[in-house]
Structure formats: C-alpha cells, structure tokens
Design a protein around this motif. Structure first.
Motif, PDB file in Angstrom:
ATOM      1  N   ARG A  89      79.903  50.312  -5.899  1.00 56.89           N
ATOM      2  CA  ARG A  89      81.363  50.301  -6.009  1.00 56.89           C
ATOM      3  C   ARG A  89      81.855  51.211  -7.112  1.00 56.89           C
ATOM      4  O   ARG A  89      81.093  51.638  -7.982  1.00 56.89           O
ATOM      5  CB  ARG A  89      81.845  48.883  -6.300  1.00 56.89           C
ATOM      6  N   THR A  90      83.148  51.493  -7.062  1.00 59.66           N
ATOM      7  CA  THR A  90      83.826  52.101  -8.209  1.00 59.66           C
ATOM      8  C   THR A  90      84.854  51.092  -8.701  1.00 59.66           C
ATOM      9  O   THR A  90      85.095  50.079  -8.055  1.00 59.66           O
ATOM     10  CB  THR A  90      84.537  53.406  -7.829  1.00 59.66           C
ATOM     11  N   PHE A  91      85.443  51.384  -9.852  1.00 57.57           N
ATOM     12  CA  PHE A  91      86.341  50.407 -10.460  1.00 57.57           C
ATOM     13  C   PHE A  91      87.763  50.942 -10.547  1.00 57.57           C
ATOM     14  O   PHE A  91      87.979  52.137 -10.702  1.00 57.57           O
ATOM     15  CB  PHE A  91      85.844  50.036 -11.861  1.00 57.57           C
ATOM     16  N   GLN A  92      88.715  49.991 -10.476  1.00 59.62           N
ATOM     17  CA  GLN A  92      90.126  50.368 -10.561  1.00 59.62           C
ATOM     18  C   GLN A  92      90.422  50.998 -11.922  1.00 59.62           C
ATOM     19  O   GLN A  92      91.017  52.063 -12.013  1.00 59.62           O
ATOM     20  CB  GLN A  92      90.965  49.112 -10.353  1.00 59.62           C
ATOM     21  N   ASN A  93      90.001  50.301 -12.997  1.00 60.44           N
ATOM     22  CA  ASN A  93      90.066  50.913 -14.323  1.00 60.44           C
ATOM     23  C   ASN A  93      88.696  51.505 -14.571  1.00 60.44           C
ATOM     24  O   ASN A  93      87.710  50.797 -14.640  1.00 60.44           O
ATOM     25  CB  ASN A  93      90.410  49.874 -15.395  1.00 60.44           C
ATOM     26  N   ILE A  94      88.635  52.799 -14.691  1.00 60.89           N
ATOM     27  CA  ILE A  94      87.360  53.525 -14.674  1.00 60.89           C
ATOM     28  C   ILE A  94      86.356  52.942 -15.671  1.00 60.89           C
ATOM     29  O   ILE A  94      86.695  52.664 -16.812  1.00 60.89           O
ATOM     30  CB  ILE A  94      87.613  55.002 -15.007  1.00 60.89           C
ATOM     31  N   ALA A 170      80.200  59.494  -7.516  1.00 58.21           N
ATOM     32  CA  ALA A 170      78.873  60.119  -7.520  1.00 58.21           C
ATOM     33  C   ALA A 170      77.821  59.139  -8.032  1.00 58.21           C
ATOM     34  O   ALA A 170      76.731  59.016  -7.468  1.00 58.21           O
ATOM     35  CB  ALA A 170      78.892  61.371  -8.387  1.00 58.21           C
ATOM     36  N   ARG A 171      78.172  58.432  -9.110  1.00 63.24           N
ATOM     37  CA  ARG A 171      77.224  57.480  -9.685  1.00 63.24           C
ATOM     38  C   ARG A 171      76.913  56.363  -8.699  1.00 63.24           C
ATOM     39  O   ARG A 171      75.758  55.949  -8.549  1.00 63.24           O
ATOM     40  CB  ARG A 171      77.814  56.890 -10.970  1.00 63.24           C
ATOM     41  N   ALA A 172      77.959  55.876  -8.005  1.00 62.11           N
ATOM     42  CA  ALA A 172      77.743  54.816  -7.017  1.00 62.11           C
ATOM     43  C   ALA A 172      76.842  55.317  -5.897  1.00 62.11           C
ATOM     44  O   ALA A 172      75.948  54.613  -5.441  1.00 62.11           O
ATOM     45  CB  ALA A 172      79.081  54.345  -6.464  1.00 62.11           C
ATOM     46  N   LEU A 173      77.055  56.563  -5.465  1.00 60.70           N
ATOM     47  CA  LEU A 173      76.233  57.116  -4.379  1.00 60.70           C
ATOM     48  C   LEU A 173      74.786  57.303  -4.793  1.00 60.70           C
ATOM     49  O   LEU A 173      73.882  57.267  -3.955  1.00 60.70           O
ATOM     50  CB  LEU A 173      76.802  58.460  -3.923  1.00 60.70           C
ATOM     51  N   ALA A 174      74.561  57.501  -6.082  1.00 66.07           N
ATOM     52  CA  ALA A 174      73.201  57.694  -6.568  1.00 66.07           C
ATOM     53  C   ALA A 174      72.326  56.478  -6.283  1.00 66.07           C
ATOM     54  O   ALA A 174      71.111  56.597  -6.190  1.00 66.07           O
ATOM     55  CB  ALA A 174      73.210  57.987  -8.063  1.00 66.07           C
ATOM     56  N   LEU A 179      76.860  50.501   1.908  1.00 71.94           N
ATOM     57  CA  LEU A 179      78.305  50.300   1.906  1.00 71.94           C
ATOM     58  C   LEU A 179      78.851  50.710   0.543  1.00 71.94           C
ATOM     59  O   LEU A 179      78.354  50.285  -0.490  1.00 71.94           O
ATOM     60  CB  LEU A 179      78.619  48.822   2.172  1.00 71.94           C
ATOM     61  N   LEU A 180      79.880  51.553   0.575  1.00 68.86           N
ATOM     62  CA  LEU A 180      80.476  52.030  -0.673  1.00 68.86           C
ATOM     63  C   LEU A 180      81.883  51.452  -0.783  1.00 68.86           C
ATOM     64  O   LEU A 180      82.685  51.584   0.143  1.00 68.86           O
ATOM     65  CB  LEU A 180      80.521  53.562  -0.650  1.00 68.86           C
ATOM     66  N   LEU A 181      82.163  50.784  -1.884  1.00 72.12           N
ATOM     67  CA  LEU A 181      83.494  50.219  -2.106  1.00 72.12           C
ATOM     68  C   LEU A 181      84.241  51.081  -3.115  1.00 72.12           C
ATOM     69  O   LEU A 181      83.767  51.291  -4.222  1.00 72.12           O
ATOM     70  CB  LEU A 181      83.389  48.786  -2.659  1.00 72.12           C
ATOM     71  N   LEU A 182      85.399  51.585  -2.723  1.00 71.53           N
ATOM     72  CA  LEU A 182      86.179  52.420  -3.630  1.00 71.53           C
ATOM     73  C   LEU A 182      87.467  51.687  -3.980  1.00 71.53           C
ATOM     74  O   LEU A 182      88.270  51.380  -3.110  1.00 71.53           O
ATOM     75  CB  LEU A 182      86.515  53.766  -2.974  1.00 71.53           C
ATOM     76  N   ASP A 183      87.646  51.414  -5.272  1.00 72.78           N
ATOM     77  CA  ASP A 183      88.837  50.685  -5.705  1.00 72.78           C
ATOM     78  C   ASP A 183      89.872  51.690  -6.217  1.00 72.78           C
ATOM     79  O   ASP A 183      89.740  52.212  -7.312  1.00 72.78           O
ATOM     80  CB  ASP A 183      88.461  49.685  -6.814  1.00 72.78           C
ATOM     81  N   GLU A 184      90.867  51.958  -5.409  1.00 71.45           N
ATOM     82  CA  GLU A 184      91.926  52.924  -5.710  1.00 71.45           C
ATOM     83  C   GLU A 184      91.387  54.264  -6.188  1.00 71.45           C
ATOM     84  O   GLU A 184      91.637  54.686  -7.315  1.00 71.45           O
ATOM     85  CB  GLU A 184      92.894  52.343  -6.755  1.00 71.45           C
ATOM     86  N   PRO A 185      90.654  54.957  -5.316  1.00 68.01           N
ATOM     87  CA  PRO A 185      90.048  56.226  -5.737  1.00 68.01           C
ATOM     88  C   PRO A 185      91.077  57.296  -6.084  1.00 68.01           C
ATOM     89  O   PRO A 185      90.787  58.191  -6.871  1.00 68.01           O
ATOM     90  CB  PRO A 185      89.215  56.648  -4.520  1.00 68.01           C
ATOM     91  N   ALA A 186      92.281  57.218  -5.517  1.00 67.18           N
ATOM     92  CA  ALA A 186      93.256  58.292  -5.742  1.00 67.18           C
ATOM     93  C   ALA A 186      94.246  57.957  -6.841  1.00 67.18           C
ATOM     94  O   ALA A 186      95.161  58.750  -7.099  1.00 67.18           O
ATOM     95  CB  ALA A 186      94.001  58.593  -4.453  1.00 67.18           C
ATOM     96  N   ALA A 187      94.071  56.802  -7.507  1.00 69.95           N
ATOM     97  CA  ALA A 187      95.045  56.420  -8.536  1.00 69.95           C
ATOM     98  C   ALA A 187      95.113  57.492  -9.616  1.00 69.95           C
ATOM     99  O   ALA A 187      94.084  57.955 -10.103  1.00 69.95           O
ATOM    100  CB  ALA A 187      94.648  55.088  -9.150  1.00 69.95           C
ATOM    101  N   GLY A 188      96.307  57.911  -9.969  1.00 66.43           N
ATOM    102  CA  GLY A 188      96.483  58.869 -11.041  1.00 66.43           C
ATOM    103  C   GLY A 188      96.210  60.308 -10.641  1.00 66.43           C
ATOM    104  O   GLY A 188      96.162  61.188 -11.493  1.00 66.43           O
ATOM    105  N   MET A 189      96.029  60.547  -9.334  1.00 65.83           N
ATOM    106  CA  MET A 189      95.797  61.933  -8.912  1.00 65.83           C
ATOM    107  C   MET A 189      97.078  62.510  -8.324  1.00 65.83           C
ATOM    108  O   MET A 189      97.877  61.788  -7.722  1.00 65.83           O
ATOM    109  CB  MET A 189      94.709  61.978  -7.835  1.00 65.83           C
ATOM    110  N   ASN A 190      97.265  63.834  -8.474  1.00 63.82           N
ATOM    111  CA  ASN A 190      98.421  64.458  -7.824  1.00 63.82           C
ATOM    112  C   ASN A 190      98.082  64.722  -6.356  1.00 63.82           C
ATOM    113  O   ASN A 190      96.964  64.495  -5.909  1.00 63.82           O
ATOM    114  CB  ASN A 190      98.837  65.731  -8.562  1.00 63.82           C
ATOM    115  N   SER A 191      99.066  65.220  -5.576  1.00 67.38           N
ATOM    116  CA  SER A 191      98.850  65.283  -4.123  1.00 67.38           C
ATOM    117  C   SER A 191      97.759  66.278  -3.757  1.00 67.38           C
ATOM    118  O   SER A 191      97.021  66.058  -2.800  1.00 67.38           O
ATOM    119  CB  SER A 191     100.156  65.610  -3.399  1.00 67.38           C
TER     120      SER A 191
END
Lengths: 259, 360
Positions: A89-94, A170-174, A179-191
């Motif tokens: 997984r990844t985390f909402q707050n990095i 990347a770290r999660a994929l390592a 199954l990969l869980l992404l918690d708000e992967p685009a938060a804080g990114m521009n379009s």
C-alpha cells in the motif's frame, strides 16, 4: 494469462465491519475485485475509505467479516504477514524513510527477496556484494518506471511532494504484490502531474501484472482509469458497479453534493 | 548508474576514513609514547579511550541507527566485564595466563552481554520512547546491584556460589574467592594494552560500518524512520530492533572485557557501571551525531581527554567541563554552523558533491 484467470476474483471481502467506540466506521462492507482490475474506492470525507485500507492491510482487526486474497484468509494476520501474502500500500499522508536515499527506500522493499545472512553482512563477503548489486539494478529499473532514476542518490525527505508519492508506489511495488492499494495517489498534484500519474498507474498494472485498488477524490483520475467503483458513505456501501454508471447515479451525486 | 556509484563512494569513503582515523590515531599516540613524550596520565588514558570509543559506537547503533533511547548501556558493559573476568581469574588460578585466554575472554564477554541484551530486549523493546528509557535505566541498575550481591568461589571440588558472604562458600584448601560481593574481583589479570584496545576498536568499527551499510542496517534504519511504513512492506520491526539491541549489547560487553582487564580490581561501582556512565556514553553519542560512527569516536576521545586536562582547575573542573560541553553541543548542532561547515566542505570538493546527501 488465460481468460479464466483474468476473471478470477483476486480479492474477496464479505460483510466487513469495525466500530470505534459507538461509531460504526465500516459496516457490512463487501467487495470483490477481479485479477488485474483497476478498481476505485470513493466517497465523501470521513466515509471510511482509509479505514477499509487499514482493515485490508491488518492495521485494524475487523469486528466481523472475511477478507480473502487469492483464496487465502487475511483476518488476524499481522501487517507484515499480510504484505508477504501479497498486499502492498501507499499512505494518504506520505510515509517514506526520509533519512534513507531514494534508492535505499526501494531496496528496503526487496527485503523478502534479496537476502543474505548476518555473517555476509558484517564481514562484507562476496555474497553481500552480489546481492546488493542485484538489488541496485532492480531498484534502478523500478525507479526508471517512475522517472526517479536521477534522484536515486537524494534523501527521500528532499524530494518534491509529487516525487515522494511516486516513490511510495515504487517502494510498494518492490515487495512484488498481487494487490496494490493506493491511498489518494494524486493528492497535491497539479493536472499535468495527475495525467502523468494516470498513465503510470495503467503502465504499472500492465507491466507488473498487479491488481490496483485506489482511493481518490480527483474525479478526472477516477473516471479516467478506474474500471469499476465502490462508493462509501458513512461506512456503508452506497453504490457498486461500472465507473460511468456509478458516477451518474443520483444517490451518489447527492452524497457528494448534498440535497 | 552514476547515482549508485555516488552512494557507494560516499559509504566507502566514510567507512575507510573511520578505520583510518583509528589506525592513524593509534600510530601517532604509540610513537609519542615510544618517544617517552607522554606523561603517565596520558599513557593511562589510552586503554580507556578505546573502551569509551567502543561504548559510544555500540550505543550509537541502538540510539542513532535503531532509534531507541537506551539508558542502561553500562549494565551490559558490566556483564561483559564480570563474565570475562570470572573466566580469566579462574584460568589464572589454574596457572593459565596467555593472549589466547584473553581472546577467549573477549568472546565470552561479548556472548554474555549479547545474551543479556537479547533476553532483556524481548520485553523491553515492546515499549516506546520514554518508557523504554526508564526501563533500560532500571535494568542497568539491577544488573550492577545483583553483581554486588554475588559471592563466587572455586576450590578443588568446583565452583561455589552464595548470595550471603564469602564464608558461606565453605571453600576447601587452596580455594579462592573469585567474586567477593561488593568488593568485586581482586587480583584480576591485566591483559588490556593500547594495541589490543585499538585492534578491537578497529574490528568493532569495521563490523559496525559493514552492518549499517547492509540489508540489516538499512531495514533497521527504515523501521526507525517510519515503523508503520516499514511493517507495511513486510519488515518485522521487533525482530530488527532486537537484533540491533543485541549487537549493541555484545559490543558493550567487549568494552567491559577491556575495562575489566585494565585494572587489578574489578568492582561494580556506581562510578563505572552506574547510570552516570550510561549517561556519559549517551553524551558521546549525541555530541558525535546520531548514527554517526566516526563522530561518536571523536566525541568520546575529546570528552574523555578534556576532563583530564582540566585537572589543574581542580574544584572548577566539572563546571568548566559542563560549559565546554554545552559550547561543543552548540557548535556541532546549530543550524547556522552546520550550513557553514557544509559550504566549507563543498568548496573543498570544488562543488562537485555539493549537498549530495545532506543530513536532515
């Protein structure tokens, strides 16, 4: 991969529930995700999306319900055991290892594969060198997917926000998850960054043969890449189905925008 | 791949410079001593310098690398000291005195302290932060006090043990009391020399640097930086913390062996194995920089030598020492001075490696 395998459910969650004090954070939550599917979990703030992630990864133990990954029961397992059975997984707050380099962050993800014993480590025997070389190579390959290869020597804490999010993936994929869980992967990114990320997520799914479940508020990203959606509201499933059907559902619109 | 080379070079240069520092330091001091330029005071300081350096780097593994505040480090030193000294004293009684005995004693000290660290670590490392500090502090004191109550003797029939007094041992003809309660071990063989101390320090430095730059060290630092994330990618946090704690304890045990064989009498006093000592070691680590092995050695050396040179101030010695300590702390950790140092370093490197891997 055969069609039968494609249509097999990789994750099967039935009537999952957890409450904190008197609050039913998640109640009667069911979900099945097919192999290699890109699945979205959406809902208003406080709907219990991250709680679902925490239940799936073993941070919380559910009061009731069942979680099966590829037929294997996950309830009662510890966080690291669940990772070893195939959820990353990844985390909402990095949450990166800020005082390690970008390269090392990814290499820590290989911990279950690229091993050597303590004697090799303290005496710097050839086996250590060999395994470390392999890890370096694999880690650089992974970093290239996310266009982070030039930052490999920097401390993770010094990366930009968007890069940190990518490094988390990347770290999660390592850990070579199913199954990969992404918690708000685009938060804080521009379009622009979000567009990039959408392509990367699709690419990752195809290249690493991984199923992806993501939480996201950015509807452009959700409608752009998710094949099916589940909408959570007040801890319960509001709607489940094909992305476009769900997003145009009056009940879902009401939950997001109010009456 | 240039990035990988950069990281590797950096690690290699760091490990090499630390090892070279120890070797060069030994060579200089040994030639000064050989040329008869050193006072007896300086000569007497050489082995303690090695001991304190080993203690500092071993505690740095626990506090700096693994990120757990342990205040009982002197306790493990105490275990290493007594376990090895019982062995060498017994061997002396049998008439066996040689370098081989000392090497075996070092291994005994390391294993005994490592085992103690492992056993204490299992319950203690479940605690976090302040609680861990308090419990390790208590364990350190318990170890010291238990050893103070032990009477151990040996005669032709074998070892005899008592918690009461030395008469209770009922030793036969020709038997000796090895541990005499609070008086400790008397007539211990003196094997520790500057050369042996420096060699052991060098071995510890190499082992520790290799360990930190390995799969194990990396995982331990990852757990320190973010335990939740580390568990989410499959690391067993308690196991790795226990590993760091055990290795740290074992090295403290080795320092204890050197300590025990540098004196005629070994007793567990508050001065040498009490919490004061643990705090002193912690000061070395903090001043030298968390996770910085080379820094730990430098600060251990400076802070051990400094009070000796302040002896002429007699009554004001500790006052001056504490002022100097605070000043040093500010100089090594103030952000403005850190930037200044970094700029200076990058100028030396012609800006080539500027802020490549800057701390924090």
């Amino acid at each position: 991969m055969s069609n039968i395998e494609q249509n097999k459910n990789i994750l099967e969650v039935t009537s999952l529930a957890i409450s904190f004090g008197g609050l039913n954070a998640v109640d009667n939550f069911s979900l099945s995700i097919k192999n290699k599917e890109l699945y979205g979990l959406i809902g208003p703030n406080g709907a219990g999306k991250t709680t679902v992630f925490n239940l799936l990864t073993g941070v919380y133990r559910p009061d009731q319900g069942e979680i099966l990954l590829d037929g294997e029961n996950l309830v009662g397992k510890s966080v690291e055991e669940i990772n070893k059975t195939g959820i990353a997984r990844t985390f909402q707050n990095i949450r990166l290892f800020n005082r390690l380099t970008v390269l090392e962050n990814v290499k820590v993800g290989f911990n279950a594969f690229n091993k050597y014993n303590l004697l090799d480590a303290v005496l710097a025997l050839p086996n250590k060198k060999k395994v470390e070389e392999e890890s370096n190579g694999e880690a650089m390959e992974l970093l290239k997917v996310f266009n982070l290869q030039d930052e490999a020597h920097l401390l993770a804490g010094n990366l930009s926000y968007g890069e940190q999010r990518k490094l988390e993936i990347a770290r999660a994929l390592a850990t070579k998850p199913k199954l990969l869980l992404l918690d708000e992967p685009a938060a804080g990114m521009n379009s622009n960054e979000t567009m990039d990320l959408m392509n990367t997520i699709r690419f990752v799914r195809d290249k690493f043969n991984v199923t992806i479940l993501l939480i996201e508020h950015d509807m452009k990203l959700v409608s752009g890449i998710c094949e099916r959606l589940t909408v959570l509201n007040f801890g319960r499933v509001l709607k489940q189905g094909i992305t476009n059907d769900v997003l145009n559902d009056p009940e879902v619109i009401k939950a997001y925008l109010g009456d | 791949m240039e990035q990988i080379r950069n990281i590797k070079n950096k690690q290699f240069i760091y490990s090499l410079s630390t090892a070279l520092m120890v070797i060069v330091g030994y060579a200089i001091m040994q030639s000064v001593i050989n040329a008869n330029l050193a006072s007896p005071l300086i000569k007497g300081l050489m082995v303690p310098l090695c001991i304190y350096s080993i203690l500092a780097i071993s505690l740095n593994l626990v506090v700096g690398i693994s990120g757990e505040l342990s205040l009982g480090h002197a306790g493990f030193m105490c275990i290493g000291a007594f376990a090895s000294c019982i062995f060498t004293r017994y061997m002396k009684w049998l008439g066996n005195e040689s370098l081989l005995i000392f090497i075996i004693a070092i291994l005994i000290g390391a294993v005994a302290a490592g085992l103690a660290g492992f056993l204490i670590g299992i319950p203690v490392l479940r605690l976090r932060g302040d609680y861990l500090a308090i419990v390790t502090l208590a364990f350190g004191e318990i170890i010291k006090n238990v050893i103070n109550a032990i009477y151990l003797g040996v005669d032709s029939t074998g070892f005899k043990f008592s918690m009461k007094d030395s008469l209770d041992l009922n030793l036969g003809e020709g038997g000796i009391v090895i541990i005499k309660g609070a008086q400790g071990i008397t007539n211990a063989p003196r094997y520790s020399t500057f050369l042996i101390g420096a060699i052991i320090l060098l071995i510890c430095v190499v082992i520790l640097n290799n360990f930190i730059n390995s799969y194990y060290g990396r995982n331990i630092m990852a757990i320190r930086d973010n335990r939740i994330a580390a568990e989410s990618i499959g690391l067993n946090a308690s196991r790795y913390k226990l590993l760091a704690f055990t290795i740290g304890s074992a090295m403290a045990g080795v320092a204890g062996v050197l300590y025990a064989h540098n004196l005629n009498t070994l007793a567990a006093l508050p001065k040498n194995f009490g919490y004061n000592m643990s705090i002193t070691i912690l000061v070395f680590v903090v001043l030298g920089g968390m996770g910085n092995i080379r820094g730990s050695i430098i600060s251990a050396v400076i802070l051990t030598v400094l009070p000796e040179f302040l002896r002429e101030f007699s009554n004001y010695r500790m006052l001056v020492y504490s002022i100097l300590l605070v000043t040093l702390m500010i100089f090594s950790n103030a952000p403005a001075l850190k930037d200044f140092r970094e700029n200076l370093l990058s100028k030396i490197n012609f800006g080539k490696n500027k802020k490549l891997i800057n701390k924090e």
